[in-house]
Design an enzyme around this catalytic site. Structure first.
Site, PDB file in Angstrom:
ATOM      1  N   GLU A 136       4.797 -38.912 -25.575  1.00  0.00           N
ATOM      2  CA  GLU A 136       4.756 -37.520 -26.037  1.00  0.00           C
ATOM      3  C   GLU A 136       6.092 -36.998 -26.555  1.00  0.00           C
ATOM      4  O   GLU A 136       6.454 -35.857 -26.314  1.00  0.00           O
ATOM      5  CB  GLU A 136       4.243 -36.611 -24.896  1.00  0.00           C
ATOM      6  CG  GLU A 136       2.837 -36.969 -24.472  1.00  0.00           C
ATOM      7  CD  GLU A 136       2.335 -36.135 -23.303  1.00  0.00           C
ATOM      8  OE1 GLU A 136       1.167 -35.721 -23.353  1.00  0.00           O
ATOM      9  OE2 GLU A 136       3.080 -35.912 -22.334  1.00  0.00           O
TER      10      GLU A 136
HETATM   11  C1  ACM Z   1       1.047 -39.293 -20.263  1.00  0.00           C
HETATM   12  O1  ACM Z   1      -0.016 -38.929 -19.727  1.00  0.00           O
HETATM   13  N1  ACM Z   1       1.768 -38.408 -20.921  1.00  0.00           N
HETATM   14  C2  ACM Z   1       1.503 -40.651 -20.196  1.00  0.00           C
END
Ligand code: ACM
Length: 687
Positions: A316
């Protein structure tokens, strides 16, 4: 003669299978044949070990005897295992070949044989012995007068070598004792990797001696000292569990940047994040100081964590601060790096080199998988099929490209979905297009326990018992897929887990006592059995309702997935609406009567606690819909008033209050329509 013998053997095995379905073993063994006899557990029960009593075996056998004694109330004459040369004719004989190594593809198999006079365990490694003892404990049965082990032969081994649980200690800190009790439970269901998510925007939880500002400024004082980390790693090792640490970079790095803003991508000051979500603060991959600090930190950590793998996160990262930073843009141009994703790979490769010097291999969330990433990296697949990575599931893509890989998509237990949703996820279904070599790169899976909405008060109830079902998916044959049978076994397994000190059942009462200010919790307890916390990030949607220091002691926190009476009521409603079974109708009426009284009970609670005010509408509406349904069921002629009330209440109940959903709502709806149609003729009611 041969034919007859074969016939007898098959009968025995088939009979064994059907009887063994009554056992509450989880994960279910690969091969099990049940006999007709048993061996009674007496005070003379003794354990011998034919080789050295390793620390693992010492802990496992001592704990085994204690648990057996605790469960049966038997005062054993001997509380510890003996070396085989010390006593003859022990009840339980243990033999193994060598100390197990904490690495992938280690032999964890065992054989367990219970005869009417003796029990034997044979394993290659002492880790196999631990698992055999856990299976044996799950076999304990009793009648009215005695406890015994059934006659059985088990040959067992894992389907996958990586059977992990990730615990996020960054969003909410979980102290060492909380981790230890979860490690005990992991071993009891044959899980072998503890993935320790140690850093995130909301906290940096490792004591760093080289850069102490990291834990001093990044943790609100809630971090593990290096001594504590060693203690947890040793505790896990003693139970056959590997520990994979995670330092999440370059995103999810607000806590690091709170301590060292100079390695951030934006010229600003940072402070520990209090909300949930994806945030902009990102390490600067073009700054050498970033690698100095991370290099020193990784060096310290490499000495603390013996595992071959080191998780660098990588998820992310949206690169917003990279796009806004001219120096970073120039760096990209100069090095012909055409995307932020490739800039992240540039950083990942630098980190991979640093870790390689410490003898570590990189593991990272699937975003680290780019063309330039070496295939020595282990890819942690977490997004859905067709999401994130072109051409489908990152798990299969990784395996095809030559990476070892582990699946977490489908095992996000923080989503609060029922155990059955996770149970049906198969990391390696039969009809795949992978070669044998590619399939072998799929090492297994990990349940992920993200802690945005979870403190140590509720952590256990968010992990267990559902993770025991996931453990079965990772260990057992893929043929073991009967959801009803899983739930039946899980009920017993769940309550037995309490033996290991976890609080998944008892903390519900603790929370309700807090809510009621120590009054009678019965009315609220009944509601927790039919309510579940909002699922799939609909609780705290947007991440701004709860901060890290908000209360997680609320009604929703007392509730959990798989609300027990929701499951039972569903069966009766399904059965009644399909077959008009009178017994199911009776059971439904019993439940409706109980719920119709909920608000009366609720009103008896004195207004000692304002938290109760928010829960009142839930209790009231549940009571009213139950009363209305009873009235419809009991009246010969349907009253328009009941129908209108029913419709209105069912609509009202659709809107969640106090962050829970009423899990029986669909069944109440179904019942409402069914009974009205039944009584008033087919056209009397259309929803
Ligand atoms: C994640 O759930 N951001 C790895």
């Amino acid at each position: 003669m041969k034919k007859i013998l074969f016939f007898f053997i098959s009968l025995y095995a088939i009979a064994g299978w059907s009887q063994s379905k009554e056992l509450n073993i989880m994960p279910w063994p690969q091969e099990i044949v049940l006999g007709n006899s048993n061996i009674e557990i007496s005070p003379k029960f003794t354990v011998v070990v034919h080789q050295e009593i390793t620390k693992r075996i010492d802990i496992a056998t001592t704990k085994f005897i204690q648990r057996l004694s605790g469960r049966t109330g038997i005062f054993f004459e001997n509380g510890f295992a003996f070396n085989a040369n010390k006593i003859k004719n022990a009840t339980l004989e243990i033999a193994y070949k060598r100390i197990g190594k904490l690495e992938i593809n280690e032999d964890e198999s065992y054989q367990l044989h219970v005869s009417p006079t003796k029990i034997s365990i044979e394993a290659t490694t002492d880790i196999g012995v631990i698992y055999a003892l856990e299976t044996l404990l799950q076999l304990v049965e009793n009648n009215e007068t005695a406890y015994f082990f059934p006659e059985v032969t088990i040959h067992d081994f894992p389907r996958f070598t990586w059977r992990g649980l990730m615990i996020d200690v960054a969003r909410h800190f979980h102290p060492v004792d909380v981790l230890k009790r979860n490690l005990d439970v992991m071993a009891s269901v044959k899980m072998n990797v503890f993935h320790w998510h140690l850093t995130d925007d909301q906290g940096f939880r490792i004591e760093s001696k080289t850069h102490p500002k990291l834990h001093q400024l990044g943790s609100d004082g809630l971090y593990y000292t290096q001594e504590q980390i060693k203690e947890v790693v040793q505790y896990a090792s003693d139970r056959g569990i590997r520990v994979v640490p995670e330092v999440d970079v370059p995103g999810h790095a607000t806590a690091i940047l709170t301590a060292y803003p100079e390695i951030g991508s934006k010229d600003t000051t940072y402070s520990i994040e209090r909300f949930s979500g994806i945030f902009d603060p990102t390490l600067d991959p073009t700054n050498e100081r970033t690698y100095e600090i991370l290099g020193d930190l990784f060096g310290e950590m490499a000495a603390l964590f013996p595992d071959q793998y080191f998780h660098i996160g990588g998820d992310e990262n949206e690169g917003k601060h990279w796009d806004e930073n001219l120096k970073i843009q120039e760096f990209k141009k100069k090095h012909a790096i055409d995307s932020n994703h490739n800039l992240q790979t540039f950083m990942n490769i630098r980190l991979e080199e640093i870790l390689a010097k410490h003898g570590k291999l990189v593991m990272g969330w699937e975003e680290i998988m780019t063309d330039k990433m070496p295939t020595s990296a282990l890819i942690h697949s977490w997004k859905g099929v067709n999401e994130g990575v072109e051409g489908g599931s990152s798990l299969f893509n990784a395996a095809k490209k030559g990476y070892k890989t582990v699946l977490s998509n489908g095992f996000y237990i923080d989503l609060m979905q029922p155990a059955s949703d996770h149970y049906i996820v198969n990391p390696l279904p039969k009809n795949n297009n992978l070669t044998v070599e590619e399939s072998a790169r799929i090492l297994g899976g990990e349940a992920t326990m993200w802690s945005e909405l979870t403190t140590s008060l509720t952590l256990d109830s968010r992990i267990w018992p559902r993770t025991a079902a996931i453990a079965e998916r990772f260990w057992s044959s893929e043929e073991i897929i009967d959801v009803a049978d899983m739930y039946k076994r899980l009920e017993t397994v769940s309550f037995r887990l309490e033996e290991l000190g976890i609080t998944h059942i008892k903390n519900r009462d603790v929370i309700l006592r807090n809510i009621t200010n120590n009054q009678n919790i019965a009315a609220l307890l009944d509601l927790t059995k039919i309510c579940e916390p909002l699922k799939i990030y609909t609780r705290n949607s947007g991440g701004t309702e709860y901060k890290t220091f908000s209360p997680f002691t609320l009604f929703a926190d007392a509730c959990s997935a798989d609300a027990s009476e929701g499951i039972i009521f569903n069966k009766f409603v399904e059965n009644y609406t399909a077959t008009k079974n009178e017994n199911s109708k009776k059971e439904i009426i019993t439940y409706l009567k109980k719920w119709s009284n909920n608000y009366n009970q609720f009103l008896l609670l004195e207004k000692k606690s304002p938290i109760l005010n928010e829960i009142a509408p839930l209790s009231k509406n549940v009571a009213e819909i139950s009363t209305t349904l009873l009235s419809i069921i009991n009246s010969k002629k349907i009253k328009a008033e009941d129908v209108n009330n029913g419709k209105e209440l069912l609509l009202k109940l659709q809107k969640p209050v106090v962050d829970v959903e009423l899990i029986i709502l669909e069944d109440l709806n179904k019942l409402f329509i069914f009974i009205i149609n039944e009584k008033g003729g087919k056209n009397s009611f259309k929803n």
